[in-house]
Design a protein around this motif. Sequence first.
Motif, PDB file in Angstrom:
ATOM      1  N   ASP A 327       0.848  -1.206   0.000  1.00  0.00           N
ATOM      2  CA  ASP A 327       0.000   0.000   0.000  1.00  0.00           C
ATOM      3  C   ASP A 327       0.875   1.245   0.000  1.00  0.00           C
ATOM      4  OD1 ASP A 327       0.985  -0.328   2.553  1.00  0.00           O
ATOM      5  OD2 ASP A 327      -0.805   0.481   3.527  1.00  0.00           O
ATOM      6  N   ASP A 328       1.914   1.205  -0.823  1.00  0.00           N
ATOM      7  CA  ASP A 328       2.904   2.272  -0.815  1.00  0.00           C
ATOM      8  C   ASP A 328       2.584   3.421  -1.765  1.00  0.00           C
ATOM      9  OD1 ASP A 328       3.156   0.512  -2.905  1.00  0.00           O
ATOM     10  OD2 ASP A 328       5.343   0.575  -2.980  1.00  0.00           O
ATOM     11  N   THR A 329       1.444   3.367  -2.465  1.00  0.00           N
ATOM     12  CA  THR A 329       1.012   4.472  -3.318  1.00  0.00           C
ATOM     13  C   THR A 329      -0.477   4.711  -3.053  1.00  0.00           C
ATOM     14  OG1 THR A 329       0.289   3.079  -5.186  1.00  0.00           O
ATOM     15  CG2 THR A 329       2.630   3.738  -5.121  1.00  0.00           C
ATOM     16  N   PRO A 330      -0.984   5.898  -3.384  1.00  0.00           N
ATOM     17  CA  PRO A 330      -2.417   6.151  -3.186  1.00  0.00           C
ATOM     18  C   PRO A 330      -3.306   5.139  -3.899  1.00  0.00           C
ATOM     19  CG  PRO A 330      -1.273   8.218  -3.588  1.00  0.00           C
ATOM     20  CD  PRO A 330      -0.273   7.125  -3.812  1.00  0.00           C
ATOM     21  N   GLU A 331      -2.943   4.739  -5.092  1.00  0.00           N
ATOM     22  CA  GLU A 331      -3.778   3.800  -5.835  1.00  0.00           C
ATOM     23  C   GLU A 331      -3.757   2.415  -5.200  1.00  0.00           C
ATOM     24  OE1 GLU A 331      -5.943   4.536  -8.149  1.00  0.00           O
ATOM     25  OE2 GLU A 331      -5.313   6.597  -7.751  1.00  0.00           O
ATOM     26  N   ARG A 332      -2.598   2.002  -4.681  1.00  0.00           N
ATOM     27  CA  ARG A 332      -2.542   0.702  -4.010  1.00  0.00           C
ATOM     28  C   ARG A 332      -3.307   0.719  -2.691  1.00  0.00           C
ATOM     29  NH1 ARG A 332       3.779  -1.350  -4.963  1.00  0.00           N
ATOM     30  NH2 ARG A 332       3.442  -2.117  -7.098  1.00  0.00           N
ATOM     31  N   LYS A 333      -3.272   1.858  -2.006  1.00  0.00           N
ATOM     32  CA  LYS A 333      -4.090   1.993  -0.792  1.00  0.00           C
ATOM     33  C   LYS A 333      -5.570   1.821  -1.120  1.00  0.00           C
ATOM     34  CE  LYS A 333      -1.523   4.825   2.560  1.00  0.00           C
ATOM     35  NZ  LYS A 333      -0.166   4.774   2.013  1.00  0.00           N
ATOM     36  N   LYS A 334      -6.007   2.457  -2.200  1.00  0.00           N
ATOM     37  CA  LYS A 334      -7.412   2.346  -2.603  1.00  0.00           C
ATOM     38  C   LYS A 334      -7.759   0.909  -2.982  1.00  0.00           C
ATOM     39  CE  LYS A 334      -7.869   7.086  -4.332  1.00  0.00           C
ATOM     40  NZ  LYS A 334      -8.094   7.917  -5.545  1.00  0.00           N
ATOM     41  N   ALA A 335      -6.846   0.234  -3.649  1.00  0.00           N
ATOM     42  CA  ALA A 335      -7.098  -1.160  -4.037  1.00  0.00           C
ATOM     43  C   ALA A 335      -7.225  -2.052  -2.801  1.00  0.00           C
ATOM     44  CB  ALA A 335      -5.980  -1.664  -4.950  1.00  0.00           C
ATOM     45  N   LEU A 336      -6.374  -1.816  -1.805  1.00  0.00           N
ATOM     46  CA  LEU A 336      -6.453  -2.572  -0.555  1.00  0.00           C
ATOM     47  C   LEU A 336      -7.806  -2.347   0.119  1.00  0.00           C
ATOM     48  CD1 LEU A 336      -5.284  -4.118   1.922  1.00  0.00           C
ATOM     49  CD2 LEU A 336      -4.309  -1.922   2.665  1.00  0.00           C
ATOM     50  N   VAL A 337      -8.197  -1.080   0.248  1.00  0.00           N
ATOM     51  CA  VAL A 337      -9.468  -0.757   0.900  1.00  0.00           C
ATOM     52  C   VAL A 337     -10.629  -1.379   0.127  1.00  0.00           C
ATOM     53  CG1 VAL A 337     -11.055   1.122   1.464  1.00  0.00           C
ATOM     54  CG2 VAL A 337      -8.614   1.357   1.974  1.00  0.00           C
ATOM     55  N   ALA A 338     -10.612  -1.273  -1.196  1.00  0.00           N
ATOM     56  CA  ALA A 338     -11.701  -1.805  -2.012  1.00  0.00           C
ATOM     57  C   ALA A 338     -11.842  -3.315  -1.829  1.00  0.00           C
ATOM     58  CB  ALA A 338     -11.469  -1.459  -3.484  1.00  0.00           C
ATOM     59  N   ALA A 339     -10.719  -4.029  -1.737  1.00  0.00           N
ATOM     60  CA  ALA A 339     -10.770  -5.481  -1.562  1.00  0.00           C
ATOM     61  C   ALA A 339     -11.405  -5.852  -0.224  1.00  0.00           C
ATOM     62  CB  ALA A 339      -9.362  -6.060  -1.672  1.00  0.00           C
ATOM     63  N   VAL A 340     -11.035  -5.141   0.823  1.00  0.00           N
ATOM     64  CA  VAL A 340     -11.601  -5.436   2.140  1.00  0.00           C
ATOM     65  C   VAL A 340     -13.075  -5.045   2.188  1.00  0.00           C
ATOM     66  CG1 VAL A 340     -11.455  -4.868   4.601  1.00  0.00           C
ATOM     67  CG2 VAL A 340      -9.375  -5.277   3.289  1.00  0.00           C
ATOM     68  N   LEU A 341     -13.433  -3.937   1.581  1.00  0.00           N
ATOM     69  CA  LEU A 341     -14.845  -3.535   1.541  1.00  0.00           C
ATOM     70  C   LEU A 341     -15.694  -4.590   0.831  1.00  0.00           C
ATOM     71  CD1 LEU A 341     -14.641   0.285   0.721  1.00  0.00           C
ATOM     72  CD2 LEU A 341     -15.482  -0.749   2.827  1.00  0.00           C
ATOM     73  N   ARG A 342     -15.160  -5.186  -0.236  1.00  0.00           N
ATOM     74  CA  ARG A 342     -15.913  -6.234  -0.934  1.00  0.00           C
ATOM     75  C   ARG A 342     -16.160  -7.419  -0.016  1.00  0.00           C
ATOM     76  NH1 ARG A 342     -12.654  -4.590  -5.337  1.00  0.00           N
ATOM     77  NH2 ARG A 342     -11.123  -6.222  -4.892  1.00  0.00           N
ATOM     78  N   ALA A 343     -15.154  -7.770   0.772  1.00  0.00           N
ATOM     79  CA  ALA A 343     -15.308  -8.895   1.686  1.00  0.00           C
ATOM     80  C   ALA A 343     -16.330  -8.595   2.785  1.00  0.00           C
ATOM     81  CB  ALA A 343     -13.955  -9.251   2.302  1.00  0.00           C
ATOM     82  N   VAL A 344     -16.269  -7.398   3.340  1.00  0.00           N
ATOM     83  CA  VAL A 344     -17.244  -7.013   4.369  1.00  0.00           C
ATOM     84  C   VAL A 344     -18.652  -6.994   3.783  1.00  0.00           C
ATOM     85  CG1 VAL A 344     -17.980  -5.145   5.908  1.00  0.00           C
ATOM     86  CG2 VAL A 344     -15.550  -5.713   5.703  1.00  0.00           C
ATOM     87  N   SER A 345     -18.792  -6.575   2.535  1.00  0.00           N
ATOM     88  CA  SER A 345     -20.104  -6.440   1.910  1.00  0.00           C
ATOM     89  C   SER A 345     -20.740  -7.772   1.562  1.00  0.00           C
ATOM     90  CB  SER A 345     -19.985  -5.592   0.634  1.00  0.00           C
ATOM     91  OG  SER A 345     -19.539  -4.289   0.946  1.00  0.00           O
ATOM     92  N   ASP A 346     -19.967  -8.873   1.632  1.00  0.00           N
ATOM     93  CA  ASP A 346     -20.556 -10.194   1.377  1.00  0.00           C
ATOM     94  C   ASP A 346     -21.551 -10.586   2.471  1.00  0.00           C
ATOM     95  OD1 ASP A 346     -19.175 -10.566  -0.982  1.00  0.00           O
ATOM     96  OD2 ASP A 346     -17.504 -11.627  -0.034  1.00  0.00           O
ATOM     97  N   ASP A 347     -21.422  -9.985   3.638  1.00  0.00           N
ATOM     98  CA  ASP A 347     -22.327 -10.256   4.756  1.00  0.00           C
ATOM     99  C   ASP A 347     -23.404  -9.177   4.766  1.00  0.00           C
ATOM    100  OD1 ASP A 347     -23.434 -11.276   7.083  1.00  0.00           O
ATOM    101  OD2 ASP A 347     -22.058 -10.181   8.386  1.00  0.00           O
TER     102      ASP A 347
END
Length: 605
Positions: A327-347
């Motif tokens: 998560d060393d760039t703004p875009e990679r930070k966003k990708a990390l957050v988006a992946a976790v949000l998808r997992a949380v949204s499965d519930d």
Amino acid sequence: MKRTRRGRVRGYFWAAAVGAGCASSGPAPQPAAEPPGVETVAPKPPAGPSASEAAAQRFDALAERFLTETLRRNPVLATISGEHRYDGAWPDLSEASDASEKTFWTGVLGELDAVGEAELDPQRRVDAAVVRNRARYALFALESLREFELNPLYYTGLLGEGFDPLVARSFAPPAERLRSLASRLAGTPAVLAAARRRLGRPPKVHTETAIEQTKGLVALCESGLKGQFGALPGWAEAAAKAAQAAQALREFQAFLERELLPRSDGNFRLGAGRFEQKLRLELDDELDPAALAAEARRHLEATQGEMAATAKELWPSLMKGKPLPPDDTPERKKALVAAVLRAVSDDRPTDKTIVAEAKKTLDEATAFVRAHDLVRLPDEPCQIIEMPEYRRGVAIAYCDSSGPLEPTPETFYAIAPTPKGWSPKRVESFYREYNRSMLRNLTVHEAMPGHFLQLMHNNRFPSKLRAVYASGAFVEGWAVYGEWLMAEKGFGGPKVRLMRQKMMLRTAANAVLDHAIHAGSMTEEEALALMKNEAFQEEGEAVGKWRRARLTSAQLSTYFYGFREMAKLRKLFEGEPGFAERAYHDKLLGSGSPPPRHLRALLGR
């Protein structure tokens, strides 16, 4: 999310009381002569009131007339506020009322000028400021906004707000409420006749939304009343009036579709000048709208960094052994957050479960507030209901609390399931946005310790004028502050904290959208990019917010502005020796719901 308790305010002529002297029919009587040699001592005249006492007396008289007259002349606002003498009436919507409105509000300002506001104590000074801002806002709405000519939702919203408390609440026996409802049903054709006569060239999105709301009103009149009132003695008469109202609504719907929609080419943007005026009046603060929007964008970027930290904390439990990405760039930070949000949204809940799950989350949030002794809990009940069809189209949820004049307090936390015509893909997108963790955060905002708790505190405030005319920025600011508070204390764990941070992105994006759309030229493509790429919103949520941002103006900024002011106030007070969180919250909520700019003075700073 939207808190909807404040009704529309229409102004009317208000004759100020003027003292009249008595005419003399002859010369003034002379005092009797004293006997010779008797020294007279002139009696001391009785002491008059001090300047501050005189100002207080003048303002108290003005405030009482103001509240009495605005409620008498605004029957829907009166019903919402808990004044039920006018439950069967509608406001005067005729063209002739415009001049009397202007006279009324101009008269209010003139009387305020004569009060001597500088001599008032702090509490009355705030109430005087509330009255002054209300009068200025009403004149601006009358002279510049003119929604009665440019917005069909002015009328469908009025009807919905006028019917809803008579149907949904239990402040009076059903037979009594049915009589008032029958009277309003009988007056519905006149309301719609005024709408057809006065509406000009509104924005297309307003007309499209009004068409959908009218369908809901038709359904209410045709089939939504019998189940509740059908067994009562007065039902036959009310049913006849409901049928007449339904016919008038069907004719109005045809008017909207065939006449108004083709000419609905009005601009939904207010323009920079009018937006600045409206925002300052909405917030009761002489701020720079562009500076507020810039601050909101900076807050959005800072919150993205906070979300990346929370996402890293959640990664091991959600991603099942997958290596943590960089998560060393703004875009990679966003990708990390988006992946976790998808997992949380499965519930996530479903249309069948969302109301029951909201009830469960309210119980959980209430127990959490009590266990952590965060604030005085209300004794009044809060019911969770499915949002009526005729109230849908603007927000996903709202808190509808009985007014400060209501002897039988009631609160409804309403949630709108997905409309019947939505595709499975759109339904899935909706519930990915409002997953179970987001539902917990939503319940915090709308109910506990958000709107429901705060409004029950508000209703106990001694100044009913301030309680009736509550500041939207205070109300929304407290609700967003409540989200922050509960997440800070650990409610729901890191998943709910992540949703709170996502909601903070939405809060900041709301203010950016509000300014960029109404004071600028933001396009739909730009708005959706902001919401989806920067605030991680699902497609359906972003599309709905684009609609809401065009339907409303200035209201979307109240969330960020209100929270900003609450956060600054908290920082100021928690740095003092002996700061106690429960006492601070009770004192803050014990101030009524004033415009946030007054809070430092009211809390002793």
